[in-house]
Design a protein around this motif. Structure first.
Motif, PDB file in Angstrom:
ATOM      1  N   GLU A 541      54.263  47.672  45.755  1.00 53.55           N
ATOM      2  CA  GLU A 541      52.923  47.179  45.399  1.00 53.55           C
ATOM      3  C   GLU A 541      51.845  48.173  45.802  1.00 53.55           C
ATOM      4  O   GLU A 541      50.942  48.492  45.009  1.00 53.55           O
ATOM      5  CB  GLU A 541      52.669  45.826  46.069  1.00 53.55           C
ATOM      6  N   LYS A 542      51.929  48.681  47.026  1.00 51.06           N
ATOM      7  CA  LYS A 542      50.898  49.602  47.518  1.00 51.06           C
ATOM      8  C   LYS A 542      50.980  50.950  46.811  1.00 51.06           C
ATOM      9  O   LYS A 542      49.951  51.565  46.504  1.00 51.06           O
ATOM     10  CB  LYS A 542      51.033  49.775  49.024  1.00 51.06           C
ATOM     11  N   THR A 543      52.206  51.418  46.540  1.00 52.27           N
ATOM     12  CA  THR A 543      52.354  52.683  45.811  1.00 52.27           C
ATOM     13  C   THR A 543      51.794  52.551  44.405  1.00 52.27           C
ATOM     14  O   THR A 543      51.094  53.443  43.904  1.00 52.27           O
ATOM     15  CB  THR A 543      53.826  53.096  45.753  1.00 52.27           C
ATOM     16  N   ASN A 544      52.084  51.423  43.773  1.00 50.31           N
ATOM     17  CA  ASN A 544      51.576  51.179  42.421  1.00 50.31           C
ATOM     18  C   ASN A 544      50.054  51.051  42.425  1.00 50.31           C
ATOM     19  O   ASN A 544      49.365  51.595  41.551  1.00 50.31           O
ATOM     20  CB  ASN A 544      52.214  49.913  41.854  1.00 50.31           C
ATOM     21  N   LEU A 545      49.520  50.362  43.432  1.00 52.52           N
ATOM     22  CA  LEU A 545      48.072  50.179  43.526  1.00 52.52           C
ATOM     23  C   LEU A 545      47.372  51.523  43.723  1.00 52.52           C
ATOM     24  O   LEU A 545      46.334  51.795  43.100  1.00 52.52           O
ATOM     25  CB  LEU A 545      47.741  49.235  44.681  1.00 52.52           C
ATOM     26  N   LYS A 546      47.937  52.365  44.560  1.00 54.24           N
ATOM     27  CA  LYS A 546      47.340  53.688  44.785  1.00 54.24           C
ATOM     28  C   LYS A 546      47.320  54.500  43.491  1.00 54.24           C
ATOM     29  O   LYS A 546      46.322  55.162  43.173  1.00 54.24           O
ATOM     30  CB  LYS A 546      48.131  54.436  45.861  1.00 54.24           C
ATOM     31  N   THR A 547      48.412  54.422  42.724  1.00 54.04           N
ATOM     32  CA  THR A 547      48.484  55.167  41.469  1.00 54.04           C
ATOM     33  C   THR A 547      47.501  54.624  40.445  1.00 54.04           C
ATOM     34  O   THR A 547      46.825  55.382  39.740  1.00 54.04           O
ATOM     35  CB  THR A 547      49.911  55.096  40.903  1.00 54.04           C
ATOM     36  N   VAL A 548      47.386  53.287  40.384  1.00 55.06           N
ATOM     37  CA  VAL A 548      46.466  52.663  39.435  1.00 55.06           C
ATOM     38  C   VAL A 548      45.029  53.025  39.763  1.00 55.06           C
ATOM     39  O   VAL A 548      44.235  53.381  38.889  1.00 55.06           O
ATOM     40  CB  VAL A 548      46.664  51.136  39.421  1.00 55.06           C
ATOM     41  N   VAL A 549      44.683  52.946  41.049  1.00 54.34           N
ATOM     42  CA  VAL A 549      43.315  53.266  41.464  1.00 54.34           C
ATOM     43  C   VAL A 549      42.985  54.718  41.170  1.00 54.34           C
ATOM     44  O   VAL A 549      41.908  55.055  40.669  1.00 54.34           O
ATOM     45  CB  VAL A 549      43.134  52.969  42.964  1.00 54.34           C
ATOM     46  N   SER A 550      43.935  55.600  41.445  1.00 51.18           N
ATOM     47  CA  SER A 550      43.709  57.027  41.217  1.00 51.18           C
ATOM     48  C   SER A 550      43.583  57.340  39.735  1.00 51.18           C
ATOM     49  O   SER A 550      42.635  57.998  39.297  1.00 51.18           O
ATOM     50  CB  SER A 550      44.857  57.831  41.818  1.00 51.18           C
ATOM     51  N   ASN A 551      44.513  56.825  38.923  1.00 52.14           N
ATOM     52  CA  ASN A 551      44.482  57.081  37.489  1.00 52.14           C
ATOM     53  C   ASN A 551      43.316  56.377  36.820  1.00 52.14           C
ATOM     54  O   ASN A 551      42.692  56.910  35.896  1.00 52.14           O
ATOM     55  CB  ASN A 551      45.782  56.638  36.829  1.00 52.14           C
ATOM     56  N   GLY A 552      43.007  55.170  37.287  1.00 50.68           N
ATOM     57  CA  GLY A 552      41.920  54.406  36.687  1.00 50.68           C
ATOM     58  C   GLY A 552      40.580  55.082  36.853  1.00 50.68           C
ATOM     59  O   GLY A 552      39.783  55.183  35.926  1.00 50.68           O
ATOM     60  N   SER A 553      40.309  55.609  38.081  1.00 56.49           N
ATOM     61  CA  SER A 553      39.030  56.267  38.318  1.00 56.49           C
ATOM     62  C   SER A 553      38.916  57.541  37.502  1.00 56.49           C
ATOM     63  O   SER A 553      37.845  57.906  37.030  1.00 56.49           O
ATOM     64  CB  SER A 553      38.869  56.580  39.808  1.00 56.49           C
ATOM     65  N   GLY A 554      40.047  58.223  37.305  1.00 58.88           N
ATOM     66  CA  GLY A 554      40.018  59.448  36.507  1.00 58.88           C
ATOM     67  C   GLY A 554      39.807  59.156  35.038  1.00 58.88           C
ATOM     68  O   GLY A 554      39.120  59.893  34.333  1.00 58.88           O
ATOM     69  N   LYS A 555      40.374  58.070  34.534  1.00 61.97           N
ATOM     70  CA  LYS A 555      40.242  57.741  33.118  1.00 61.97           C
ATOM     71  C   LYS A 555      38.827  57.286  32.780  1.00 61.97           C
ATOM     72  O   LYS A 555      38.313  57.564  31.712  1.00 61.97           O
ATOM     73  CB  LYS A 555      41.237  56.629  32.741  1.00 61.97           C
ATOM     74  N   ARG A 556      38.172  56.546  33.746  1.00 61.61           N
ATOM     75  CA  ARG A 556      36.832  56.032  33.475  1.00 61.61           C
ATOM     76  C   ARG A 556      35.782  57.124  33.475  1.00 61.61           C
ATOM     77  O   ARG A 556      34.712  56.955  32.962  1.00 61.61           O
ATOM     78  CB  ARG A 556      36.478  54.955  34.512  1.00 61.61           C
ATOM     79  N   ARG A 557      36.087  58.226  34.056  1.00 58.90           N
ATOM     80  CA  ARG A 557      35.115  59.293  34.176  1.00 58.90           C
ATOM     81  C   ARG A 557      34.755  59.833  32.792  1.00 58.90           C
ATOM     82  O   ARG A 557      35.593  60.306  32.053  1.00 58.90           O
ATOM     83  CB  ARG A 557      35.685  60.431  35.009  1.00 58.90           C
TER      84      ARG A 557
END
Length: 620
Positions: A541-557
């Motif tokens: 869960e935490k590994t997935n959350l870290k990846t989602v947060v990282s990828n999500g912030s990059g995609k929204r940029r």
């Protein structure tokens, strides 16, 4: 006082006068020798002299006088180095017969190798390497270049190994390792040991080339003095000496190269490691010649001997330093056999080569994976000390990457956040220290590692709470709002997720170490696998959350808000690390169910999953 008086009474040598211990305000010293003499006439075997307040604990801690296992003074053949030398225990030269002198020098080299391997295994330096009388009196060997140069490089090697292990502080596992007991480790001129060794090596090399020249065995060489008197054995003895000298030279170069800061000497160390392994093979091959060149019959198996020739070495007495070991009963130390010593150094060099081949990846995840894989080969203390010293230098990873930069990289943050002022906060500083401590703990042996990981788990949880409190105190209501413009908020969010992920990784490592150390009984398998199942779910869960947060912030940029959600949903894929954790979760769940149904089946499944096959999906 009583033990010393009774012990001295059994020695027929003149003893120096001792300064009496001055009495204090509440103590008065008295000689109890007459009392002991009178008591000895009435005491029977197994009886004790004790006071009224003597109890069971004191009896277990008592020193039994005249017992060889308890009284260090009872097992000494000589009571001083000078006495041993006067009685001819370490002559220089060893023999005026050159052939015997060369044979004995090779035996000394082999026995020192066995003593050094025994010392590395955790025994006392005083009773292993420095049981050699020639090492205790460095100046006596100056007239013998071969023995003198070899003894100097041995002392320099011991000093370097002690320095590395002491700096890494892994000696707590085997606390006798770095104790020097005032032994002469710092001999005058030891810093020039390699130049002296090289000069001797060149002399023997010239002699070896002369042996291989045409008709060299049928004429007396005018320009070179032969090593020994038997012309037929000259080449064999030259080869046997050269491989031992060259091994010492290259091994010392390995140790000094690996100590260079920031891993700058690793490539050079690998070259010397390859040379060391080659020389060790030559040393092994020389054993047949050395056994055949002596006329002495061997008693017992050659496998148990500490020399390649099977002879007893000259110039060693372990009892000389037994009283230096500690204020405890002397240990009975069995020196490793010569073959086992060679095998130990072969394994040590292979482990050091693995360390030197590591590319110094700045990713903390890669570092942790490398250390865990390296520990599967069960490296000894010296190799683990070198690994720790490479990883942690001056409070930085590899001595070059600041801990905060390592944390931000592990938390999937951008490079421009590594110099943020948040790193000065107390909770972040404590987190950095926990990362350093984790790396050090992972470099210890399995039992010590598991115990320390169990303690550090609570520290990681406390730091997480402190970080969360500092986060909410500084940003208040903004803490619940995702704001790409607020770098501080993003830093805290990413670091908090990463700390939780790392905490579950430590818990998983703690549980797996229990299997490696065979701490669980069959009845506990179901419970342990259920723990692993729960920990892996949270870790995924935490590994997935870290990846989602990282990828999500990059995609929204640089995108509109309504488009960014669609892009993330379309482009995002489950990373391999999360997929691997999900596979482990399924395996742990299946093992739990199997453990419930049949204890015998769970045992067989456990044995399969703990195999060394890298294709096994449970190997982490």
């Amino acid at each position: 006082m009583a033990g010393t008086s009774a012990q001295e009474a059994t020695v027929d040598l003149p003893l120096p006068e001792r300064t009496p211990i001055p009495s204090g305000d509440h103590t008065v010293w008295a000689d109890v020798s007459p009392l002991l003499d009178a008591a000895c006439k009435d005491l029977q075997d197994g009886m004790l002299i004790h006071g009224d307040n003597f109890n069971l604990f004191a009896a277990m801690s008592a020193l039994e006088i005249m017992d060889p296992k308890m009284d260090s003074g009872m097992i000494c053949k000589y009571y001083s180095v000078d006495e041993a030398i006067e009685n001819g225990a370490a002559p220089v030269p060893i023999s005026f017969d050159k052939t015997i002198d060369v044979q004995c020098n090779i035996d000394i080299m082999d026995h020192l190798l066995a003593c050094e391997a025994t010392w590395h295994k955790g025994h006392s330096l005083a009773q292993t390497v420095f049981s050699c009388i020639y090492l205790l009196r460095p100046d006596r060997t100056s007239s013998h270049p071969l023995l003198h140069s070899y003894c100097r490089v041995i002392r320099a090697t011991c000093k370097t190994v002690i320095s590395v292990v002491s700096d890494a502080r892994t000696h707590e596992e085997e606390d006798l390792f770095i104790m020097t007991y005032g032994l002469p480790l710092n001999g005058d001129g030891d810093e020039k040991c390699l130049s002296m060794l090289k000069a001797v090596e060149e002399t023997i090399s010239r002699q070896l080339r002369a042996c291989k020249a045409p008709s060299s065995k049928t004429r007396v060489l005018e320009d070179l003095v032969p090593l020994q008197n038997n012309v037929e054995f000259e080449e064999g003895y030259c080869k046997a000496l050269l491989c031992r000298l060259r091994f010492r030279k290259h091994f010392y170069h390995v140790l000094t190269s690996m100590r260079r800061p920031q891993g700058r000497g690793l490539e050079l160390a690998r070259k010397h490691i390859a040379s060391c392994i080659s020389e060790l093979k030559c040393i092994l091959n020389s054993s047949e010649f050395l056994r055949s060149s002596t006329l002495v019959t061997h008693e017992g198996s050659i496998e148990d001997k500490t020399t390649a020739s099977g002879r007893q070495p000259i110039g060693f007495d372990a009892s000389l330093n037994c009283r230096l070991s500690a204020p405890t009963p002397p240990r009975a130390i069995k020196i490793l056999s010569w073959k086992k010593a060679v095998e130990y150094f072969m394994k040590l060099l292979q482990d050091l080569d693995v360390i030197c081949s590591y590319p110094l990846d700045p990713s903390l995840e890669s570092v942790l994976h490398f250390v865990v894989e390296f520990q599967k080969s069960q490296p000894d203390l010296v190799a683990r000390a070198h690994l720790q010293r490479l990883l942690v230098q001056d409070g930085k990873l590899y001595g070059r990457d600041p801990v905060f930069a390592v944390i931000t990289r592990a938390a999937a943050l951008r490079d421009n956040t590594r110099n943020h002022d948040i790193q000065k906060k107390e909770s972040i500083v404590q987190l950095g220290q926990l990362v350093i401590n984790l790396l050090k703990i992972l470099c210890t042996n399995g039992a010590w590692q598991r115990r320390k990981l169990g303690k550090i788990l609570q520290d990681w949880r406390v730091v997480y709470v402190q970080l969360e409190m500092a986060f909410r105190k500084e940003f208040g209501e903004k803490a619940n709002i995702s704001n790409d413009e607020n770098v501080g908020v993003k830093l805290f969010q990413h670091i908090l997720v990463w700390v939780e992920e790392q905490t579950y990784w430590i818990a998983f490592r703690f549980l797996i170490l229990g299997f490696e150390l065979e701490l669980y009984s069959e009845s506990e398998y179901c419970m342990v696998y259920w723990y692993i199942y729960v920990v892996l779910i949270k870790l995924a869960e935490k590994t997935n959350l870290k990846t989602v947060v990282s990828n999500g912030s990059g995609k929204r940029r640089g995108k509109k808000k309504r488009d960014s959600v669609k892009d993330v949903a379309r482009d995002y894929q489950i990373p391999p690390s999360v997929l691997f954790l999900q596979c482990q979760i399924c395996l742990a769940e299946g093992l739990t169910m199997a453990s419930k149904s049949c204890c015998f089946k769970s045992t067989r499944i456990f044995l399969y999953c703990e195999c060394q096959d890298r294709s096994c999906p449970f190997i982490a």
